[in-house]
Design an enzyme around this catalytic site. Structure first.
Site, PDB file in Angstrom:
ATOM      1  CE  LYS A  89      32.064  -9.560 -47.973  1.00  0.00           C
ATOM      2  NZ  LYS A  89      32.507  -9.881 -46.609  1.00  0.00           N
ATOM      3  CE  LYS A 125      29.189 -16.079 -40.400  1.00  0.00           C
ATOM      4  NZ  LYS A 125      28.428 -14.871 -40.777  1.00  0.00           N
ATOM      5  N   GLY A 164      33.384  -9.237 -40.393  1.00  0.00           N
ATOM      6  CA  GLY A 164      33.179  -9.404 -38.960  1.00  0.00           C
ATOM      7  C   GLY A 164      31.962 -10.265 -38.665  1.00  0.00           C
ATOM      8  CG  ASP A 165      29.399 -13.590 -37.260  1.00  0.00           C
ATOM      9  OD1 ASP A 165      28.551 -13.431 -38.145  1.00  0.00           O
ATOM     10  OD2 ASP A 165      29.197 -14.297 -36.253  1.00  0.00           O
ATOM     11  CG  ASN A 239      28.101  -3.414 -34.398  1.00  0.00           C
ATOM     12  OD1 ASN A 239      28.179  -2.631 -33.457  1.00  0.00           O
ATOM     13  ND2 ASN A 239      29.111  -3.629 -35.214  1.00  0.00           N
ATOM     14  CB  SER A 375      30.161  -6.855 -46.643  1.00  0.00           C
ATOM     15  OG  SER A 375      30.305  -6.762 -45.245  1.00  0.00           O
TER      16      SER A 375
END
Length: 443
Positions: A89, A125, A164-165, A239, A375
């Site tokens: 994850k 990642k 997302g990132d 964000n 998440s």
């Protein structure tokens, strides 16, 4: 030479051109020495050698066509670091700075962060050196579809669940999810950060920023204090920064700075989030536009956020953005708490200086875990075909962040490092990983 030092030397030799990864491994492993010394079975099982080596690293090309018909090729990565606690994850970063070393550092940190949430998630990642800035929606769609055409072979709801990132928001996640579903012919919660109309979770957008503030709030509460009346400086305008500002202001703080890659603004009256969101989220403009629209605001090109006197500093932009000179300035100006909203935004030298100077330092793997925690809640909702209200998700998030704070604080006290949340977070995250890895054998 100690076991920890030997493994750090091996990591440096094998990954000499990956400074961010070496930095992350050195910081974590050094703080684990008391635990390692007390548990000789870890060395016998080569636990550290396994924990610093990804289970899998995938590198692939992403060809796409721009609006003028020109073909471009980007390099992409997915590092599946550790799956002992659950499916891999971690987010997908789209930024020109992305390389294998940065993705490895992020995946390594993610493994410990996910462990701290207590949710069943491993660490991973991914990303690409593609730059979404200045691209049309169609160009971004074509890139995301090409990216997912390869990535879909390596992920799945019970295998690897990206999110997302930096550079990957709801738009990009939507394009990727659509392509995954198109190719695999299956609807599953393979990505988090999805839109609310197709399986996304309420409060996910706000989660990292809110979680950061909840982590700090729990520390303040435990010391009979609060955000009320505090001056806060924040870096970034994505964000994480946006919703950290929002929640801190709701709790009575005055947040006076935000930044982007071009410069930063100082607003002594407190950031006007309605204007900032219009500039950054709707118009996707430079932060100087905020200064042009709000009276009394000063704009500065380049760096400088940490020069403003404050009670609490929250670096929320990117890795290694707060240097030793910034740390000295924060201490000299009376800052009491530094809480990381980004992944490893403080250099190792600056981190050590801040802790030695008596500041409360909240490390990102603990304080910014709210995003991945939510998440995980989105994954739960998808698996159970459920939809929770904003209030339900936020309450669960708040509870998770409180538990993470106390896990880190308790671990620090247990091993004689009271008040050192860096050591505490590393030990708490590591112990759960270590127990699971030992239980599952040499794999």
């Amino acid at each position: 030479m100690s076991y920890v030092d030997r493994v750090i030397d091996e990591v440096k030799a094998k990954n000499a051109h990956e400074p961010e990864f070496i930095q992350a491994v050195t910081e974590v492993l050094t703080s684990l020495k008391p635990v390692i010394d007390a548990n000789p079975q870890y060395e016998k099982a080569a636990l550290l050698e396994r924990i610093v080596e990804p289970e899998r690293a995938i590198i692939f090309r992403v060809p796409w066509v721009d609006d003028t018909g020109v073909v471009h090729v980007n390099r992409a990565f997915r590092v599946q670091f550790n799956s002992c606690l659950g499916p891999y994850k971690g987010g997908i970063r789209l930024h020109p700075s992305v390389n294998l070393g940065i993705i490895k550092f992020l995946g390594f940190e993610q493994t410990f962060k996910n462990s701290l949430t207590t949710l069943p998630m491993g660490g991973g990642k991914g990303g690409s050196d593609f730059d979404p800035k200045g691209k049309s929606d169609n160009e971004i769609m074509r890139f995301c579809q090409s990216f997912m055409t390869e990535l879909c072979k390596h992920i799945g709801a019970d295998t690897d669940v990206p999110a997302g990132d930096i550079g990957t928001g709801a738009r990009e996640i939507g394009y990727m999810f659509g392509q995954y579903k198109r190719i695999r012919n299956v609807w599953e919660g393979v990505l988090t950060g999805k839109g609310l109309s197709y399986g996304g979770s309420l409060a996910r957008t706000e989660a990292t920023g809110y979680g950061l503030v909840y982590f700090v709030q729990e520390h303040l509460t435990c010391h009979n204090d609060s955000f009320a009346g505090k001056t806060v400086v924040v870096s970034g305008s994505g964000n994480v920064a946006t919703y950290a500002v929002q929640k801190a202001q709701q709790l009575g703080a005055t947040v006076v700075t935000m930044s982007d890659s071009s410069g930063w603004v100082y607003d002594p009256n407190g950031i006007n989030l309605a204007v900032m969101k219009q500039v950054k989220e709707v118009e996707r403009a430079r932060i100087s536009e905020y200064a042009a629209r709000v009276e009394g605001v000063k704009y500065f090109a380049g760096r400088g956020v940490w020069s403003i006197p404050c009670d609490i500093a929250m670096p929320c932009a990117t890795q290694n953005e707060l240097f030793i000179d910034d740390a000295r300035q924060l201490v000299a100006n009376g800052c009491k708490i530094v809480a990381e909203g980004a992944n490893m935004p403080t250099t190792l030298e600056a981190t050590e200086y801040l802790i030695e100077s008596g500041l409360v330092f909240c490390p990102g793997k603990a304080s910014n875990a709210g995003g991945v925690a939510t998440s995980g809640l989105e994954m739960s909702q998808n698996s159970g075909r459920l939809s929770w209200s904003f209030e339900e998700v936020e309450e669960k998030l708040k509870g998770i962040m409180k538990n993470i704070y106390h896990a880190a604080d308790d671990a620090a006290k247990l091993y004689g490092f009271e008040g050192n949340l860096v050591v505490g977070a590393n030990i708490a995250g590591f112990k759960k990983l270590a127990d699971a890895m030992l239980a599952q054998g040499i794999v």
